[in-house]
Design a protein around this motif. Structure first.
Motif, PDB file in Angstrom:
ATOM      1  N   GLY A  81       0.855  -1.182   0.000  1.00 52.34           N
ATOM      2  CA  GLY A  81       0.000   0.000   0.000  1.00 52.34           C
ATOM      3  C   GLY A  81       0.890   1.231   0.000  1.00 52.34           C
ATOM      4  N   LEU A  82       0.546   2.236  -0.776  1.00 52.74           N
ATOM      5  CA  LEU A  82       1.308   3.486  -0.845  1.00 52.74           C
ATOM      6  C   LEU A  82       0.330   4.636  -0.961  1.00 52.74           C
ATOM      7  N   GLU A  83       0.445   5.615  -0.075  1.00 49.40           N
ATOM      8  CA  GLU A  83      -0.392   6.814  -0.114  1.00 49.40           C
ATOM      9  C   GLU A  83       0.492   8.021   0.146  1.00 49.40           C
ATOM     10  N   ILE A  84       0.296   9.044  -0.664  1.00 50.87           N
ATOM     11  CA  ILE A  84       0.988  10.315  -0.462  1.00 50.87           C
ATOM     12  C   ILE A  84      -0.107  11.346  -0.231  1.00 50.87           C
ATOM     13  N   HIS A  85      -0.130  11.930   0.956  1.00 48.70           N
ATOM     14  CA  HIS A  85      -1.195  12.846   1.366  1.00 48.70           C
ATOM     15  C   HIS A  85      -0.717  14.284   1.370  1.00 48.70           C
ATOM     16  N   ASN A  86      -1.621  15.193   1.023  1.00 50.00           N
ATOM     17  CA  ASN A  86      -1.438  16.621   1.217  1.00 50.00           C
ATOM     18  C   ASN A  86      -2.338  16.994   2.379  1.00 50.00           C
ATOM     19  N   GLY A  87      -1.867  16.852   3.581  1.00 51.21           N
ATOM     20  CA  GLY A  87      -2.712  17.077   4.743  1.00 51.21           C
ATOM     21  C   GLY A  87      -3.840  16.059   4.768  1.00 51.21           C
ATOM     22  N   ALA A 125       0.342  17.531 -16.366  1.00 48.31           N
ATOM     23  CA  ALA A 125       0.329  17.163 -14.950  1.00 48.31           C
ATOM     24  C   ALA A 125      -1.048  17.366 -14.320  1.00 48.31           C
ATOM     25  N   GLY A 126      -1.804  18.295 -14.834  1.00 47.83           N
ATOM     26  CA  GLY A 126      -3.116  18.567 -14.247  1.00 47.83           C
ATOM     27  C   GLY A 126      -2.980  19.346 -12.954  1.00 47.83           C
ATOM     28  N   ASP A 127      -4.095  19.471 -12.254  1.00 54.51           N
ATOM     29  CA  ASP A 127      -4.056  20.262 -11.021  1.00 54.51           C
ATOM     30  C   ASP A 127      -4.314  19.436  -9.763  1.00 54.51           C
ATOM     31  N   TRP A 128      -4.405  18.112  -9.885  1.00 54.60           N
ATOM     32  CA  TRP A 128      -4.535  17.242  -8.716  1.00 54.60           C
ATOM     33  C   TRP A 128      -3.132  16.777  -8.344  1.00 54.60           C
ATOM     34  N   CYS A 129      -2.452  17.537  -7.497  1.00 49.57           N
ATOM     35  CA  CYS A 129      -1.058  17.254  -7.157  1.00 49.57           C
ATOM     36  C   CYS A 129      -0.869  17.233  -5.641  1.00 49.57           C
ATOM     37  N   VAL A 130       0.078  16.463  -5.195  1.00 49.29           N
ATOM     38  CA  VAL A 130       0.484  16.472  -3.794  1.00 49.29           C
ATOM     39  C   VAL A 130       1.996  16.638  -3.737  1.00 49.29           C
ATOM     40  N   ARG A 131       2.445  17.392  -2.781  1.00 44.30           N
ATOM     41  CA  ARG A 131       3.883  17.571  -2.537  1.00 44.30           C
ATOM     42  C   ARG A 131       4.104  17.253  -1.076  1.00 44.30           C
ATOM     43  N   GLN A 132       4.942  16.236  -0.830  1.00 41.90           N
ATOM     44  CA  GLN A 132       5.103  15.759   0.541  1.00 41.90           C
ATOM     45  C   GLN A 132       6.501  15.201   0.773  1.00 41.90           C
ATOM     46  N   ARG A 133       6.962  15.278   1.998  1.00 45.34           N
ATOM     47  CA  ARG A 133       8.274  14.757   2.387  1.00 45.34           C
ATOM     48  C   ARG A 133       8.183  13.354   2.996  1.00 45.34           C
TER      49      ARG A 133
END
Length: 179
Positions: A81-87, A125-133
């Motif tokens: 499982g892999l999830e990258i969240h923006n808050g 790229a569109g506008d549904w993006c997440v940036r996370q560390r």
């Protein structure tokens, strides 16, 4: 009376089997013919390394690795499982195609999954993006998660900037012990 005893024994065996399955104590037979339990998120040491951009495609690459830190062999059966969240709002999840072959992981051996995604700021790229560390990861069929920091190829902290619906997961492969 004997019928009741057999029925009760049968139900007890069935209930015990269901309880063992519910507790995650089921085993899988490895290619070597030995039984091993499924790998669990907590018994794996996870890393997520951002690798760069694929030439000509604009797709970014990363690598998710899980090392068995347990004392014995476990079986990694499916995609992690892999999830990258923006808050709490946007998130992008990892998705693979089909069902990869189960991989037996002896102690200190690793399984690696290559990731491909569309980075922010690229064409399409569109506008549904997440940036996370960091990302949230799970072993296959495990409900418990771990948070893993994103690093670059030199193990320095960085952020992953992914756009779209999913991060594409390549079939997993086993890395030999000591690598």
């Amino acid at each position: 009376m004997p019928a009741t005893t057999r029925l009760t024994t049968g139900l007890a065996v069935l209930a015990t089997g269901l309880a063992l399955a519910a507790c995650g104590t089921t085993t899988t037979t490895t290619a070597e013919g030995t039984a091993a339990p499924p790998c669990r998120t907590a018994s794996l040491a996870w890393t997520l390394a951002k690798l760069g951009t694929e030439r000509g495609t604009g797709r970014a690459q990363a690598r998710l690795t899980a090392v068995n830190k347990g004392p014995g062999t476990c079986v990694f059966d499916g995609y992690p499982g892999l999830e990258i969240h923006n808050g709490k709002a946007e998130s992008i999840e990892g998705s693979g195609h089909g069902h990869p072959a189960a991989v037996a992981l002896p102690a200190k051996a690793a399984v690696t999954v290559d990731l491909r995604y569309t980075p922010g700021g690229t064409n399409g790229a569109g506008d549904w993006c997440v940036r996370q560390r960091e990302a949230v990861v799970r072993a296959p069929h495990d409900s418990r998660a771990a948070v893993v920091p994103v690093t670059d190829a030199h193990r320095k902290a960085t952020a992953i900037d992914a756009c779209g619906d999913t991060v594409s997961l390549a079939p997993l492969r086993r890395t030999p012990q000591g690598h």
